[in-house]
Enzyme design. Structure first.
Site, PDB file in Angstrom:
ATOM      1  N   HIS A  53       0.940  -1.049   0.450  1.00 31.62           N
ATOM      2  CA  HIS A  53      -0.163   0.159   0.075  1.00 31.62           C
ATOM      3  C   HIS A  53       0.938   1.876   0.181  1.00 31.62           C
ATOM      4  CE1 HIS A  53      -3.991   2.681   0.631  1.00 31.62           C
ATOM      5  NE2 HIS A  53      -3.038   2.967   1.825  1.00 31.62           N
ATOM      6  N   CYS A  56      -3.492   3.199  -5.553  1.00 28.48           N
ATOM      7  CA  CYS A  56      -2.506   3.669  -4.660  1.00 28.48           C
ATOM      8  C   CYS A  56      -1.477   4.140  -4.885  1.00 28.48           C
ATOM      9  CB  CYS A  56      -2.633   3.088  -2.710  1.00 28.48           C
ATOM     10  SG  CYS A  56      -2.267   1.281  -2.720  1.00 28.48           S
ATOM     11  N   HIS A  92      -3.456   8.793   1.422  1.00 23.77           N
ATOM     12  CA  HIS A  92      -3.235   7.859   0.415  1.00 23.77           C
ATOM     13  C   HIS A  92      -4.657   7.662  -0.161  1.00 23.77           C
ATOM     14  CE1 HIS A  92      -4.861   5.419   4.072  1.00 23.77           C
ATOM     15  NE2 HIS A  92      -4.369   6.230   4.471  1.00 23.77           N
TER      16      HIS A  92
END
Length: 158
Positions: free
Chosen positions: A24, A109, A36
């Site tokens: 991530h 992401c 994020h």
């Protein structure tokens, strides 16, 4: 407690969170916070793949890490000139709270953070996933779904 490896983050740095079977990504914006692209709970963008959208959040780095290791990883700096840190942070902060389209292959992401830092979208995860898919994507997808469900359930029961 999550372990940070490498140098401490500076505003504008890309932060890679090492999750089971995937990474991530966030942008460090200072004072212990990252911005994020994630699901509503703020843990991962993986579940967003089903809904086609994700939200931009500003969360404490330690909360996003959620016990996983993380590191500064400005891996494209040798190929692409990054924007000045102030511009990266400003661009990321302007998007906080917005819901954006999400696609594993074109708007994940990692694409989000690289667009903020470099002005272009990159994702090695997509390239690597293409290789894995050719080898045995169904089994990999099932494993990722299981791990995500397990980790999400673990978080909800804490």
């Amino acid at each position: 407690m999550p372990l940070a490896s490498g140098s401490p983050p500076k505003p504008g740095d890309l932060i890679e969170f090492i999750r089971p079977l995937y990474q991530h990504w966030g942008i460090y914006v200072g004072d212990g916070y990252v911005v994020h692209l994630t699901d509503q709970e703020g843990w991962s963008s993986l579940s967003s793949a089903l809904g086609g959208t994700a939200i931009v959040r500003k969360d404490l780095l330690e909360n996003v890490a959620d016990g996983c290791n993380y590191r500064v990883n400005n891996k494209y700096d040798l190929k692409v000139q990054p924007y000045p840190p102030e511009k990266v942070v400003q661009a990321a902060m302007e998007l906080v709270g917005q819901t954006l389209p999400y696609s594993v292959t074109s708007s994940n992401c990692e694409h989000f953070v690289t667009a903020m830092r470099y002005g272009d979208r990159f994702s090695d995860q997509v390239d690597n996933a293409s290789i894995y898919a050719a080898v045995g994507g169904g089994a990999l997808a099932a494993t990722i779904a299981f791990v995500y469900a397990f980790m999400r359930n673990k978080r909800q029961n804490q």
